[in-house]
Motif scaffolding. Structure first.
Motif, PDB file in Angstrom:
ATOM      1  N   ALA A   7       0.895  -1.296  -0.010  1.00  0.00           N
ATOM      2  CA  ALA A   7       0.014   0.095  -0.013  1.00  0.00           C
ATOM      3  C   ALA A   7       0.974   1.087   0.044  1.00  0.00           C
ATOM      4  O   ALA A   7       0.570   2.174  -0.616  1.00  0.00           O
ATOM      5  CB  ALA A   7      -1.021  -0.154   1.178  1.00  0.00           C
ATOM      6  N   ASP A   8       2.069   1.210   0.673  1.00  0.00           N
ATOM      7  CA  ASP A   8       2.764   2.291   0.659  1.00  0.00           C
ATOM      8  C   ASP A   8       3.768   2.812  -0.660  1.00  0.00           C
ATOM      9  O   ASP A   8       3.818   3.749  -0.881  1.00  0.00           O
ATOM     10  CB  ASP A   8       3.959   2.114   1.709  1.00  0.00           C
ATOM     11  N   LEU A   9       3.813   1.504  -1.247  1.00  0.00           N
ATOM     12  CA  LEU A   9       4.437   1.694  -2.506  1.00  0.00           C
ATOM     13  C   LEU A   9       3.494   2.203  -3.652  1.00  0.00           C
ATOM     14  O   LEU A   9       3.771   3.146  -4.433  1.00  0.00           O
ATOM     15  CB  LEU A   9       4.917   0.236  -3.194  1.00  0.00           C
ATOM     16  N   ALA A  10       2.207   1.715  -3.697  1.00  0.00           N
ATOM     17  CA  ALA A  10       1.032   2.377  -4.219  1.00  0.00           C
ATOM     18  C   ALA A  10       0.827   3.859  -4.077  1.00  0.00           C
ATOM     19  O   ALA A  10       0.579   4.524  -4.971  1.00  0.00           O
ATOM     20  CB  ALA A  10       0.008   1.382  -4.111  1.00  0.00           C
ATOM     21  N   ARG A  11       1.036   4.381  -2.831  1.00  0.00           N
ATOM     22  CA  ARG A  11       0.717   5.518  -2.644  1.00  0.00           C
ATOM     23  C   ARG A  11       1.813   6.340  -3.061  1.00  0.00           C
ATOM     24  O   ARG A  11       1.633   7.584  -3.487  1.00  0.00           O
ATOM     25  CB  ARG A  11       0.568   5.709  -1.034  1.00  0.00           C
ATOM     26  N   ARG A  12       3.154   5.759  -2.831  1.00  0.00           N
ATOM     27  CA  ARG A  12       4.194   6.650  -3.576  1.00  0.00           C
ATOM     28  C   ARG A  12       4.175   6.846  -4.920  1.00  0.00           C
ATOM     29  O   ARG A  12       4.719   7.820  -5.525  1.00  0.00           O
ATOM     30  CB  ARG A  12       5.693   6.086  -2.991  1.00  0.00           C
ATOM     31  N   LEU A  13       3.723   5.834  -5.650  1.00  0.00           N
ATOM     32  CA  LEU A  13       3.542   6.062  -6.927  1.00  0.00           C
ATOM     33  C   LEU A  13       2.430   6.787  -7.338  1.00  0.00           C
ATOM     34  O   LEU A  13       2.620   7.643  -8.500  1.00  0.00           O
ATOM     35  CB  LEU A  13       3.435   4.478  -7.465  1.00  0.00           C
ATOM     36  N   GLY A  14       1.480   6.850  -6.610  1.00  0.00           N
ATOM     37  CA  GLY A  14       0.425   7.799  -6.864  1.00  0.00           C
ATOM     38  C   GLY A  14       0.744   9.180  -6.746  1.00  0.00           C
ATOM     39  O   GLY A  14       0.384  10.110  -7.444  1.00  0.00           O
ATOM     40  N   GLU A  15       1.807   9.600  -6.004  1.00  0.00           N
ATOM     41  CA  GLU A  15       2.374  10.900  -5.875  1.00  0.00           C
ATOM     42  C   GLU A  15       3.114  11.375  -7.104  1.00  0.00           C
ATOM     43  O   GLU A  15       3.210  12.485  -7.232  1.00  0.00           O
ATOM     44  CB  GLU A  15       3.186  10.954  -4.669  1.00  0.00           C
ATOM     45  N   HIS A  16       3.478  10.422  -7.945  1.00  0.00           N
ATOM     46  CA  HIS A  16       3.962  10.701  -9.184  1.00  0.00           C
ATOM     47  C   HIS A  16       3.090  10.041 -10.353  1.00  0.00           C
ATOM     48  O   HIS A  16       3.694   9.666 -11.362  1.00  0.00           O
ATOM     49  CB  HIS A  16       5.611  10.329  -9.122  1.00  0.00           C
ATOM     50  N   HIS A  71      -9.865  -3.068 -12.781  1.00  0.00           N
ATOM     51  CA  HIS A  71      -9.422  -1.571 -12.001  1.00  0.00           C
ATOM     52  C   HIS A  71      -8.356  -2.117 -11.294  1.00  0.00           C
ATOM     53  O   HIS A  71      -8.061  -3.277 -11.060  1.00  0.00           O
ATOM     54  CB  HIS A  71     -10.590  -0.952 -11.300  1.00  0.00           C
ATOM     55  N   GLY A  72      -7.619  -1.177 -10.858  1.00  0.00           N
ATOM     56  CA  GLY A  72      -6.417  -1.528  -9.909  1.00  0.00           C
ATOM     57  C   GLY A  72      -5.693  -0.239  -9.598  1.00  0.00           C
ATOM     58  O   GLY A  72      -5.997   1.342  -9.419  1.00  0.00           O
ATOM     59  N   ASP A  73      -4.312  -0.160  -9.116  1.00  0.00           N
ATOM     60  CA  ASP A  73      -3.530   0.783  -8.848  1.00  0.00           C
ATOM     61  C   ASP A  73      -2.261   0.817  -9.798  1.00  0.00           C
ATOM     62  O   ASP A  73      -2.082  -0.121 -10.556  1.00  0.00           O
ATOM     63  CB  ASP A  73      -3.067   0.840  -7.187  1.00  0.00           C
ATOM     64  N   LEU A  74      -1.225   1.506  -9.582  1.00  0.00           N
ATOM     65  CA  LEU A  74      -0.074   1.774 -10.369  1.00  0.00           C
ATOM     66  C   LEU A  74       0.897   0.462 -10.277  1.00  0.00           C
ATOM     67  O   LEU A  74       1.634   0.155 -11.044  1.00  0.00           O
ATOM     68  CB  LEU A  74       0.901   3.025 -10.015  1.00  0.00           C
ATOM     69  N   LEU A  75       0.811  -0.388  -9.095  1.00  0.00           N
ATOM     70  CA  LEU A  75       1.621  -1.480  -8.957  1.00  0.00           C
ATOM     71  C   LEU A  75       0.852  -2.493 -10.208  1.00  0.00           C
ATOM     72  O   LEU A  75       1.736  -3.241 -10.806  1.00  0.00           O
ATOM     73  CB  LEU A  75       1.524  -2.154  -7.677  1.00  0.00           C
ATOM     74  N   ASP A  76      -0.351  -2.525 -10.376  1.00  0.00           N
ATOM     75  CA  ASP A  76      -0.923  -3.525 -11.568  1.00  0.00           C
ATOM     76  C   ASP A  76      -0.571  -2.940 -12.747  1.00  0.00           C
ATOM     77  O   ASP A  76      -0.062  -3.711 -13.670  1.00  0.00           O
ATOM     78  CB  ASP A  76      -2.440  -3.271 -11.339  1.00  0.00           C
ATOM     79  N   VAL A  77      -0.026  -1.441 -13.056  1.00  0.00           N
ATOM     80  CA  VAL A  77       0.235  -1.120 -14.064  1.00  0.00           C
ATOM     81  C   VAL A  77       1.527  -1.553 -14.683  1.00  0.00           C
ATOM     82  O   VAL A  77       2.032  -1.939 -15.474  1.00  0.00           O
ATOM     83  CB  VAL A  77      -0.021   0.469 -14.149  1.00  0.00           C
ATOM     84  N   ILE A  78       2.361  -1.519 -13.384  1.00  0.00           N
ATOM     85  CA  ILE A  78       3.766  -1.736 -13.874  1.00  0.00           C
ATOM     86  C   ILE A  78       3.655  -3.353 -14.044  1.00  0.00           C
ATOM     87  O   ILE A  78       4.232  -3.843 -14.861  1.00  0.00           O
ATOM     88  CB  ILE A  78       4.685  -1.616 -12.361  1.00  0.00           C
ATOM     89  N   ARG A  79       3.024  -4.024 -13.123  1.00  0.00           N
ATOM     90  CA  ARG A  79       2.911  -5.691 -13.391  1.00  0.00           C
ATOM     91  C   ARG A  79       2.560  -6.048 -14.892  1.00  0.00           C
ATOM     92  O   ARG A  79       3.087  -6.731 -15.806  1.00  0.00           O
ATOM     93  CB  ARG A  79       2.239  -6.098 -12.492  1.00  0.00           C
TER      94      ARG A  79
END
Length: 344
Positions: A7-16, A71-79
């Motif tokens: 969750a912290d990684l996803a949040r940090r990616l969301g900041e960028h 749907h998902g977050d930016l970790l899913d985008v990277i994967r």
């Protein structure tokens, strides 16, 4: 990985979020507060929306594909965009993009295996240790050169303290640097190019050789966009990016030198190559060699010639409207209406 770490990684990616999208979803484009693209695997299109800013509807980095319901977050985008399976690889990629240190649970004594200096693996590690250029002195440097089209430049990153060893074998120094990934036709990184910069980004660092490459370069290039039947290729990064300001939707590649431009490999889909010429003897030699190779491959070659020494000088002295006007008659009629109309 513990859930709170993900969750912290996803949040940090969301900041960028926008920088993440420009890098991993390069076939899309910004539309208001969203990034639109075909799907999470970076297909062209407009059915997937990635939120770029915090809003009552959700946090930045959350996405939905209207066509599939995914749907998902930016970790899913990277994967999905990189085709990764192991979540550790996804997390490592995310940390590399964010220029984060390794996770705390890793033993301080557990060092990465040594790799040869200047090798492709060393170039990949350098690029992974760097960060997106938006908001850094790399952006300051490029804008100072008149280069303002900065979408789709995921091949460029910023390293705040990149090692520099003088040619006379003096003590090692550190300077901020623009790091460019050199890739093959499949997008696999084979090398890196470093441009050391002044700390304020107002120009190159005051060192003897502010530009150096590493890794396997022959035939490969720093790539901007995905080539189809048409692309442009030049020597320097700044020269290529200058022409890209006038033709932002055309795929381009910077081969880094005249010799490497002459040997650049052609994508299998290519039917027309625009050769970005530098007005000097080396540039003339690269042009002649490349024209001969394209003819042998059944590819149409068109040379784009600057008014001054190179297209970055043209851009800085004539401005973007002047550059567009100058190259208009050098393009084919179909490419003029296709690419210059989109840039207008």
């Amino acid at each position: 990985m513990p859930r709170h770490d993900a969750a912290d990684l996803a949040r940090r990616l969301g900041e960028h979020a926008e920088a993440v999208c420009r890098h991993y979803l390069s076939n899309g484009r910004r539309s208001g507060n969203y990034w639109q693209v075909g799907d999470v695997r970076n297909a062209p299109g407009r059915s997937m929306f990635v939120r770029l800013r915090d809003s009552p509807k959700g946090s930045p980095g959350k996405w939905t594909d209207a066509a599939t319901g995914e749907h998902g977050d930016l970790l899913d985008v990277i994967r999905e965009s990189l085709g990764l399976v192991d979540f550790k690889e996804v997390a490592d990629e995310a940390r590399g993009f964010l220029a984060m240190p390794p996770p705390e649970q890793r033993s301080p004594s557990a060092k990465s295996p040594q790799v040869p200096t200047g090798s492709p693996e060393a170039s990949r590690r350098l690029f992974a240790m760097s960060q997106p250029v938006l908001g850094t002195i790399v952006e300051t440097y490029l804008r100072g050169r008149g280069i303002t089209t900065l979408h789709g430049i995921g091949a460029l990153r910023f390293h705040p303290r990149c090692y520099y060893r003088p040619d006379d074998h003096g003590p090692t120094e550190t300077w901020p640097a623009m790091i460019a990934a050199v890739a093959d036709l499949n997008g696999i990184q084979t090398g890196a190019h470093r441009t050391w910069l002044r700390p304020d980004g107002t120009g190159k660092a005051p060192v003897d050789t502010p530009r150096r490459a590493m890794g396997e370069l022959l035939g490969h290039a720093v790539r901007f966009g995905v080539p189809g039947t048409v692309m442009a290729a030049g020597e320097g990064i700044e020269t290529t990016l200058s022409l890209r300001c006038a033709l932002p939707e055309m795929a381009m590649a910077a081969a880094l030198s005249a010799a490497h431009l002459a040997a650049i490999l052609f994508p299998p889909t290519l039917r027309r190559l625009y050769i970005i010429r530098d007005s000097d003897p080396a540039g003339d030699g690269a042009r002649d060699a490349l024209v001969e190779r394209t003819m042998e491959a059944g590819i149409e070659a068109i040379v784009l010639t600057p008014r001054m020494e190179d297209f970055n000088e043209d851009l800085q002295h004539r401005g973007l409207p002047g550059l567009r006007c100058w190259i208009a008659d050098q393009l084919t009629r179909s490419d003029r209406s296709r690419y210059l109309a989109l840039a207008a």
